[in-house]
Scaffold this motif. Structure first.
Motif, PDB file in Angstrom:
ATOM      1  N   ASP B 134       0.834  -1.203   0.000  1.00 13.93           N
ATOM      2  CA  ASP B 134       0.000   0.000   0.000  1.00 13.93           C
ATOM      3  C   ASP B 134       0.870   1.254   0.000  1.00 13.93           C
ATOM      4  O   ASP B 134       1.925   1.284   0.623  1.00 13.93           O
ATOM      5  N   PRO B 135       0.416   2.291  -0.678  1.00 17.13           N
ATOM      6  CA  PRO B 135       1.216   3.512  -0.794  1.00 17.13           C
ATOM      7  C   PRO B 135       1.290   4.280   0.527  1.00 17.13           C
ATOM      8  O   PRO B 135       0.332   4.297   1.293  1.00 17.13           O
ATOM      9  N   ILE B 136       2.427   4.898   0.779  1.00 20.19           N
ATOM     10  CA  ILE B 136       2.624   5.690   1.993  1.00 20.19           C
ATOM     11  C   ILE B 136       2.456   7.168   1.644  1.00 20.19           C
ATOM     12  O   ILE B 136       3.225   7.695   0.840  1.00 20.19           O
ATOM     13  N   PRO B 137       1.450   7.842   2.231  1.00 20.31           N
ATOM     14  CA  PRO B 137       1.267   9.276   1.943  1.00 20.31           C
ATOM     15  C   PRO B 137       2.517  10.057   2.345  1.00 20.31           C
ATOM     16  O   PRO B 137       3.167   9.706   3.330  1.00 20.31           O
ATOM     17  N   ASP B 138       2.838  11.121   1.600  1.00 21.10           N
ATOM     18  CA  ASP B 138       3.996  11.927   1.983  1.00 21.10           C
ATOM     19  C   ASP B 138       3.616  12.951   3.052  1.00 21.10           C
ATOM     20  O   ASP B 138       2.486  12.981   3.505  1.00 21.10           O
ATOM     21  N   VAL B 139       4.593  13.769   3.470  1.00 16.24           N
ATOM     22  CA  VAL B 139       4.349  14.737   4.557  1.00 16.24           C
ATOM     23  C   VAL B 139       3.140  15.617   4.270  1.00 16.24           C
ATOM     24  O   VAL B 139       2.457  16.061   5.194  1.00 16.24           O
ATOM     25  N   ASN B 140       2.895  15.901   3.011  1.00 24.41           N
ATOM     26  CA  ASN B 140       1.786  16.777   2.657  1.00 24.41           C
ATOM     27  C   ASN B 140       0.492  16.025   2.387  1.00 24.41           C
ATOM     28  O   ASN B 140      -0.459  16.588   1.855  1.00 24.41           O
ATOM     29  N   GLY B 141       0.479  14.738   2.721  1.00 29.71           N
ATOM     30  CA  GLY B 141      -0.731  13.961   2.553  1.00 29.71           C
ATOM     31  C   GLY B 141      -0.995  13.540   1.119  1.00 29.71           C
ATOM     32  O   GLY B 141      -2.110  13.166   0.786  1.00 29.71           O
ATOM     33  N   ARG B 142       0.037  13.623   0.291  1.00 32.13           N
ATOM     34  CA  ARG B 142      -0.162  13.175  -1.098  1.00 32.13           C
ATOM     35  C   ARG B 142       0.214  11.707  -1.235  1.00 32.13           C
ATOM     36  O   ARG B 142       1.278  11.286  -0.779  1.00 32.13           O
ATOM     37  N   LEU B 143      -0.641  10.964  -1.879  1.00 31.46           N
ATOM     38  CA  LEU B 143      -0.362   9.545  -2.103  1.00 31.46           C
ATOM     39  C   LEU B 143       0.477   9.406  -3.359  1.00 31.46           C
ATOM     40  O   LEU B 143       0.146   9.960  -4.405  1.00 31.46           O
ATOM     41  N   PRO B 144       1.596   8.698  -3.265  1.00 32.00           N
ATOM     42  CA  PRO B 144       2.437   8.529  -4.447  1.00 32.00           C
ATOM     43  C   PRO B 144       1.729   7.692  -5.499  1.00 32.00           C
ATOM     44  O   PRO B 144       0.941   6.811  -5.172  1.00 32.00           O
ATOM     45  N   VAL B 145       1.984   8.003  -6.748  1.00 36.53           N
ATOM     46  CA  VAL B 145       1.476   7.154  -7.818  1.00 36.53           C
ATOM     47  C   VAL B 145       2.425   5.966  -7.885  1.00 36.53           C
ATOM     48  O   VAL B 145       3.614   6.125  -8.130  1.00 36.53           O
ATOM     49  N   ILE B 146       1.897   4.822  -7.600  1.00 36.49           N
ATOM     50  CA  ILE B 146       2.756   3.655  -7.495  1.00 36.49           C
ATOM     51  C   ILE B 146       2.912   2.991  -8.854  1.00 36.49           C
ATOM     52  O   ILE B 146       1.931   2.621  -9.496  1.00 36.49           O
ATOM     53  N   LYS B 147       4.152   2.865  -9.250  1.00 36.56           N
ATOM     54  CA  LYS B 147       4.404   2.091 -10.465  1.00 36.56           C
ATOM     55  C   LYS B 147       4.852   0.704 -10.016  1.00 36.56           C
ATOM     56  O   LYS B 147       5.995   0.329 -10.137  1.00 36.56           O
ATOM     57  N   GLN B 148       3.906   0.004  -9.448  1.00 38.30           N
ATOM     58  CA  GLN B 148       4.211  -1.312  -8.928  1.00 38.30           C
ATOM     59  C   GLN B 148       3.841  -2.342  -9.990  1.00 38.30           C
ATOM     60  O   GLN B 148       2.730  -2.336 -10.498  1.00 38.30           O
ATOM     61  N   ILE B 149       4.771  -3.192 -10.318  1.00 49.46           N
ATOM     62  CA  ILE B 149       4.465  -4.215 -11.308  1.00 49.46           C
ATOM     63  C   ILE B 149       4.853  -5.580 -10.801  1.00 49.46           C
ATOM     64  O   ILE B 149       5.626  -5.720  -9.858  1.00 49.46           O
ATOM     65  N   ASN B 150       4.292  -6.568 -11.457  1.00 44.44           N
ATOM     66  CA  ASN B 150       4.639  -7.939 -11.144  1.00 44.44           C
ATOM     67  C   ASN B 150       6.082  -8.175 -11.549  1.00 44.44           C
ATOM     68  O   ASN B 150       6.523  -7.676 -12.580  1.00 44.44           O
ATOM     69  N   LEU B 151       6.803  -8.920 -10.728  1.00 50.15           N
ATOM     70  CA  LEU B 151       8.210  -9.203 -11.049  1.00 50.15           C
ATOM     71  C   LEU B 151       8.322  -9.772 -12.457  1.00 50.15           C
ATOM     72  O   LEU B 151       9.271  -9.514 -13.191  1.00 50.15           O
ATOM     73  N   PHE B 152       7.303 -10.526 -12.834  1.00 50.37           N
ATOM     74  CA  PHE B 152       7.273 -11.154 -14.139  1.00 50.37           C
ATOM     75  C   PHE B 152       7.323 -10.130 -15.268  1.00 50.37           C
ATOM     76  O   PHE B 152       7.793 -10.404 -16.370  1.00 50.37           O
ATOM     77  N   MET B 153       6.836  -8.936 -14.988  1.00 52.70           N
ATOM     78  CA  MET B 153       6.741  -7.877 -15.996  1.00 52.70           C
ATOM     79  C   MET B 153       7.983  -6.991 -16.039  1.00 52.70           C
ATOM     80  O   MET B 153       8.089  -6.095 -16.868  1.00 52.70           O
ATOM     81  N   LEU B 154       8.890  -7.219 -15.106  1.00 54.12           N
ATOM     82  CA  LEU B 154      10.098  -6.383 -15.047  1.00 54.12           C
ATOM     83  C   LEU B 154      10.985  -6.684 -16.259  1.00 54.12           C
ATOM     84  O   LEU B 154      11.310  -7.838 -16.525  1.00 54.12           O
ATOM     85  N   PRO B 155      11.394  -5.643 -17.013  1.00 50.36           N
ATOM     86  CA  PRO B 155      12.252  -5.880 -18.178  1.00 50.36           C
ATOM     87  C   PRO B 155      13.578  -6.540 -17.771  1.00 50.36           C
ATOM     88  O   PRO B 155      14.086  -6.280 -16.680  1.00 50.36           O
ATOM     89  N   LEU B 156      14.102  -7.372 -18.628  1.00 45.67           N
ATOM     90  CA  LEU B 156      15.379  -8.051 -18.378  1.00 45.67           C
ATOM     91  C   LEU B 156      16.459  -7.047 -17.991  1.00 45.67           C
ATOM     92  O   LEU B 156      16.537  -5.966 -18.578  1.00 45.67           O
ATOM     93  N   LYS B 157      17.263  -7.405 -16.986  1.00 44.64           N
ATOM     94  CA  LYS B 157      18.429  -6.614 -16.571  1.00 44.64           C
ATOM     95  C   LYS B 157      18.098  -5.275 -15.912  1.00 44.64           C
ATOM     96  O   LYS B 157      18.993  -4.514 -15.588  1.00 44.64           O
ATOM     97  N   LYS B 158      16.814  -4.970 -15.767  1.00 43.09           N
ATOM     98  CA  LYS B 158      16.432  -3.729 -15.081  1.00 43.09           C
ATOM     99  C   LYS B 158      16.241  -4.033 -13.596  1.00 43.09           C
ATOM    100  O   LYS B 158      15.699  -5.082 -13.237  1.00 43.09           O
ATOM    101  N   THR B 159      16.671  -3.103 -12.746  1.00 42.12           N
ATOM    102  CA  THR B 159      16.533  -3.331 -11.312  1.00 42.12           C
ATOM    103  C   THR B 159      15.151  -2.894 -10.823  1.00 42.12           C
ATOM    104  O   THR B 159      14.678  -1.821 -11.171  1.00 42.12           O
ATOM    105  N   GLY B 160      14.543  -3.750 -10.027  1.00 38.23           N
ATOM    106  CA  GLY B 160      13.290  -3.399  -9.363  1.00 38.23           C
ATOM    107  C   GLY B 160      13.489  -3.533  -7.866  1.00 38.23           C
ATOM    108  O   GLY B 160      14.406  -4.225  -7.420  1.00 38.23           O
ATOM    109  N   ILE B 161      12.657  -2.852  -7.108  1.00 38.78           N
ATOM    110  CA  ILE B 161      12.740  -2.961  -5.658  1.00 38.78           C
ATOM    111  C   ILE B 161      11.506  -3.684  -5.165  1.00 38.78           C
ATOM    112  O   ILE B 161      10.373  -3.274  -5.449  1.00 38.78           O
ATOM    113  N   VAL B 162      11.724  -4.767  -4.447  1.00 37.76           N
ATOM    114  CA  VAL B 162      10.592  -5.565  -3.980  1.00 37.76           C
ATOM    115  C   VAL B 162       9.715  -4.719  -3.072  1.00 37.76           C
ATOM    116  O   VAL B 162      10.195  -4.145  -2.087  1.00 37.76           O
TER     117      VAL B 162
END
Lengths: 224, 224
Positions: B134-162
């Motif tokens: 779940d997204p963590i609101p910032d200090v100003n109460g704005r919710l980040p737009v999450i670019k969360q994807i399935n690991l399966f969708m991560l392009p080859l050799k690109k780093t993702g953060i779990v």
DNA sequence: AAAAATTTTTAGGTTTGTCTAAATTTATTT
DNA sequence: AAATAAATTTAGACAAACCTAAAAATTTTT
């Protein structure tokens, strides 16, 4: 035994007052002192004493004073453990100054999860002393015997771990920050200059530097 | 505005119910739903609604439902921010399993120091997603737009953060622990084996290893 | 050992957040 | 559009933790 925040604060205050009390009187605490400590009124204290007695946490005979029994003492030590571990966390991990952590730890200490405190303790490396130099009770409520000495007393070339600082003025904090000295820092004395008793000290990953006798006397280290 | 723990819990619950609510009805929440969520009775909810209205945190007309106003929404987001930062802390620093942190964070979230949350956020590296994804609101109460994807969708050799894990069963946790995969892990796909869609992955400071398609589909990564 | 002062306790209230039970209002059936 | 059902609110109580003011016990002073 589930205690309210208020009950926990009473237990903790009684513990501290007992420590400060004249042992010749049997470490008995009186109502007004406790009321003052807790910023409340004597009548409120009496109300709570009755409750703590029915919960078997204190010995209490009306008009004769009161003190923690074994169960109450263990409870107090557990609360103090939580408080001091949080203070350690706030200073060593979050970078708070010593003098700012007490109020926050006062809130955090009432979060009751055992598992949380166990993991926090492990995470912090089982610290024995909090940022104010006070001992942290262990899981079983035992207070560690602190071999805390003045940095000035540390034998040459022996490593000590900074455990607390006597003077916590902003000026001192600024100076310590400058030297990179903080709670938990590993510190060694390379040399003592007899002329003015200044010390050449060495911290891990930092070049050696010189501090005055006055500064050294305000730094306490843990040393076994 | 100083709110009690109880008031904060009401505000938070109203926020969550509004999100879940049918937007066609104007995201209005009803008393019984809130009572159920908070494990309390409808009469208690009505009492609290009156108070929250006088504190100007909600819009409320009796018998017609209620919803957070701007001030109430900001308050809710601030509480949720605290909650999710603590959850992140508990998992990433103290090593708790995902499914154990909610109850503890529920207590920690009411510790009100602004400075504490600011420093905690910095210490954790300003995380954008909590351990449940779940997204963590910032200090100003704005919710980040999450670019969360399935690991399966991560392009080859690109780093993702779990960022989160779909299946939080003990079996899955055991497997992830074995592979050294946790929230915040930096992960890369070296190769996809077309035969069974298994992936060769690489984590920082660990040898490459292979995980099945089934496992990969349960891992979500943050990727920009 | 009385009187005065202090400390502690009791008695009776207040606030916060909860509850049950009854009364209203709104929604749904028939 | 009545009748019934459901949701919501009010009324009145209760526990926790506090309060003030008065009473009771203890201690100190004279």
């Amino acid at each position: 035994m589930n205690l309210s925040t208020s009950e926990e604060n009473y237990i903790k205050s009684i513990y501290h007052l007992q420590l400060a009390a004249d042992t010749s009187t049997g470490s008995v605490v009186n109502t007004n002192a406790l009321a003052k400590q807790l910023n409340t009124k004597a009548a409120s204290v009496t109300d709570m004493l009755k409750k703590l007695k029915t919960k078997k946490l204190i010995q209490y005979e009306r008009y004769y004073g009161f003190k923690l029994n074994e169960k109450g003492t263990q409870t107090a030590l557990s609360i103090i453990r939580r408080h001091r571990l949080w203070e350690y966390f706030l200073v060593s991990k979050l970078g708070f100054d010593w003098d700012k952590v007490h109020i926050i730890a006062e809130e955090l200490e009432h979060v009751s999860s055992m598992e949380l405190i166990k993991k926090l303790d492990t995470y912090l490396g089982n610290p024995k002393i909090d940022p104010h130099g006070d001992p942290i009770p262990d899981v079983n409520g035992r207070l560690p015997v602190i071999k805390q000495i003045n940095l000035f007393m540390l034998p040459l070339k022996k490593t000590g771990i900074v455990s607390s600082v006597g003077n916590q003025s902003p000026q001192m904090l600024e100076m310590l920050k400058h030297y990179g000295i903080g709670i938990g820092s590993q510190i060694k004395i390379n040399k003592v200059f007899d002329f003015d008793n200044s010390l050449e000290i060495k911290l891990v990953k930092q070049p050696a530097c010189i501090i005055s006798e006055q500064v050294a006397k305000n730094i306490f280290v843990y040393h076994d």
